[in-house]
Design an enzyme around this catalytic site. Structure first.
Site, PDB file in Angstrom:
ATOM      1  N   CYS A 157       0.841  -1.213   0.000  1.00  0.00           N
ATOM      2  CA  CYS A 157       0.000   0.000   0.000  1.00  0.00           C
ATOM      3  C   CYS A 157       0.874   1.260   0.000  1.00  0.00           C
ATOM      4  CB  CYS A 157      -0.986  -0.034   1.170  1.00  0.00           C
ATOM      5  SG  CYS A 157      -2.331   1.159   0.982  1.00  0.00           S
ATOM      6  N   HIS A 215      -3.763  -5.080  -0.232  1.00  0.00           N
ATOM      7  CA  HIS A 215      -3.313  -5.623   1.048  1.00  0.00           C
ATOM      8  C   HIS A 215      -3.353  -7.147   1.015  1.00  0.00           C
ATOM      9  CE1 HIS A 215      -3.100  -1.907   3.471  1.00  0.00           C
ATOM     10  NE2 HIS A 215      -3.955  -1.469   2.565  1.00  0.00           N
ATOM     11  N   GLU A 261      -2.408  -9.126   3.200  1.00  0.00           N
ATOM     12  CA  GLU A 261      -2.767  -9.632   4.546  1.00  0.00           C
ATOM     13  C   GLU A 261      -4.257  -9.546   4.814  1.00  0.00           C
ATOM     14  OE1 GLU A 261      -1.640  -6.707   3.816  1.00  0.00           O
ATOM     15  OE2 GLU A 261      -2.145  -5.183   5.308  1.00  0.00           O
TER      16      GLU A 261
END
Lengths: 200, 270
Positions: free
Chosen positions: A77, A179, A181
């Site tokens: 990001c 992202h 994650e």
């Protein structure tokens, strides 16, 4: 050791848990000198470009050295945006400049921030995309995106009013606007690919 | 193009250790559905695009229980987590973000003190602030209200707070606009008329709000079937559909619902 750079921007819980889940045994590193010897470095990012660069300044030297030494690196990001030279978000603030080009705002008329799941168009079949297919969806939250001068560094794009750079690759450096994650099993797969790249 | 999201909602009663997920009918009757982090894990595996946790007890004393639920969940759930219920300050929001939440939802506290929205947005970004609205149809169109045309005639929508127990007199659509100007990045829009009825989403309400604000709208209240989700995605610009009971009690699996939607041309992540 996979290092997560903690430069005081936002919580690192999610990225820590995701890397832990794929067997990275991650360590959160707040002191630049503890980065030496890392097998891989993750640069997360939350917040605005300018304040990120301010907070990151103490790490700039060690990160550059690691990049030059070929240590696998992963930006996420804002951690991807700071690789560029500058950003419309914070005029006057200098980025790391490892990738030539600037970070620009998403066009008027689309929902800003882009927030949600969007599909990838893969431009370069890099190792990070092993197990990832064209059209797989990832979670994005951002208002700006990187525009590299040399388009060959673009590893993937997505569509949000315009073609948006979704991932870049340069030597040992890989970075995503989305992202991983927060992108379910496919996101974990990319992180797993990264961890594997630190072990060859 | 952004996918339409399917979001299971966990209404959490935090008065027992570890919390428990409950489901009310029309904001009243309560049914027990499971342990929050276990259900969240199941929904993640099934393909939930995001998970919402609401502390229905909305109690400051239970904040620690909620943060431990979120911490536990975020060890094994890798999609965005939104958390709400009784968050009254940036300080309280921070505890929840630090536990692993990506977004905070605010409702009563923002109605009472709208600046809370800007305070959280300034620190964590607009995308991290979800305004939850519980809206009730009022069939007496009045001057100065945001009027919505429905098959039952024109109406306006009133905001409720304290979990549906009290009414504010505030126009829900006007409040949505104001909240967005203060920095809310998303609207979680619950129809009190439909919640728990299994009659489907309130289409005129969802359509009106998603046309009149520039942020994503999550439709909520009344969903009993995949057909209801299809209807809200076909007839409105809602970015997401939220449901609880239909997933909690095993009637439908998220993966099956998403396949159903995809086969009918809705852009969802499968």
């Amino acid at each position: 050791m996979i290092a997560i750079v903690n430069y005081g921007m936002g919580n690192l819980f999610s990225i820590y848990n995701a890397l832990d889940r794929v067997g990275a045994g991650p360590k959160i590193i707040a002191d630049p000198k503890d980065l030496a010897g890392a097998d891989g470095i993750v640069v997360p990012g939350v917040g605005a470009f300018g304040s990120c660069m301010d907070q990151l300044s103490g790490f700039e030297g060690v990160l550059r050295k690691a990049f030059d030494d070929g240590v696998p690196m992963f930006g996420i990001c804002i951690g991807m945006q700071v690789l560029f030279e500058e950003s419309e978000e914070s005029p006057g603030a200098q980025g790391l400049g490892w990738i030539e080009g600037k970070v620009v705002r998403l066009p008027d008329g689309v929902m800003i921030p882009q927030m949600g799941w969007n599909s990838l168009a893969i431009k370069r079949p890099v190792q990070m995309f092993e197990g990832i297919s064209e059209g797989d969806m990832f979670y994005f939250v951002h208002s700006y995106y990187g525009l590299p001068k040399d388009r060959s560094v673009i590893a993937a794009t997505t569509e949000h009013g315009v073609e948006v750079t979704a991932a870049v690759v340069k030597n040992n450096l890989f970075a995503t606007q989305f992202h991983p994650e927060k992108s379910g099993a496919k996101g974990l797969k990319i992180l797993e690919n990264f961890v594997r790249s630190t072990r060859c | 193009m952004l996918a339409r999201r399917i979001i299971p909602c966990l209404d959490c009663d935090l008065q027992v250790p570890g919390g428990r997920v409950v489901k009310g009918i029309e904001f009243k009757q309560i049914r027990y559905a499971g342990i929050p982090w276990e259900l969240a894990g199941k929904y993640y595996e099934d393909g939930a695009d995001e998970i919402v946790f609401l502390d229905i007890t909305a109690s400051h004393e239970r904040r620690e229980t909620m943060t431990s639920v979120i911490k536990k969940t975020s060890e094994s759930v890798f999609v965005p987590l939104a958390v709400g219920g009784g968050i009254r300050s940036v300080e309280e929001a921070r505890e929840v973000f630090n536990a692993g939440a990506d977004k905070i939802t605010v409702n009563t506290s923002a109605l009472k003190r709208p600046e809370l929205i800007s305070e959280i947005a300034d620190k964590y970004g607009n995308q991290a602030v979800v305004l939850a609205i519980d809206a009730k149809r009022r069939n007496t169109p009045e001057e100065g209200r945001e009027i919505v045309q429905t098959p039952e005639g024109p109406c306006w929508f009133e905001c409720s707070f304290y979990g549906g127990r009290e009414f504010t007199g505030i126009d829900a659509i006007a409040w949505a606009r104001k909240a967005v100007s203060l920095g809310a990045g998303e609207i979680l829009l619950t129809s009190m008329d439909r919640d728990g009825t299994y009659d489907g989403f309130d289409i005129p309400l969802t359509d009106a709000v998603s046309k009149r604000v520039r942020v994503p709208v999550i439709a909520s209240g009344g969903c009993a079937s995949p057909e209801h989700m299809l209807e809200v995605f076909q007839k409105t610009d809602a970015s997401a559909a939220l449901a609880a009971s239909i997933f909690h009690f095993g009637e439908y699996n998220i993966a099956d619902v998403k396949r159903f939607l995809k086969e009918r041309g809705v852009n969802v992540r499968v």
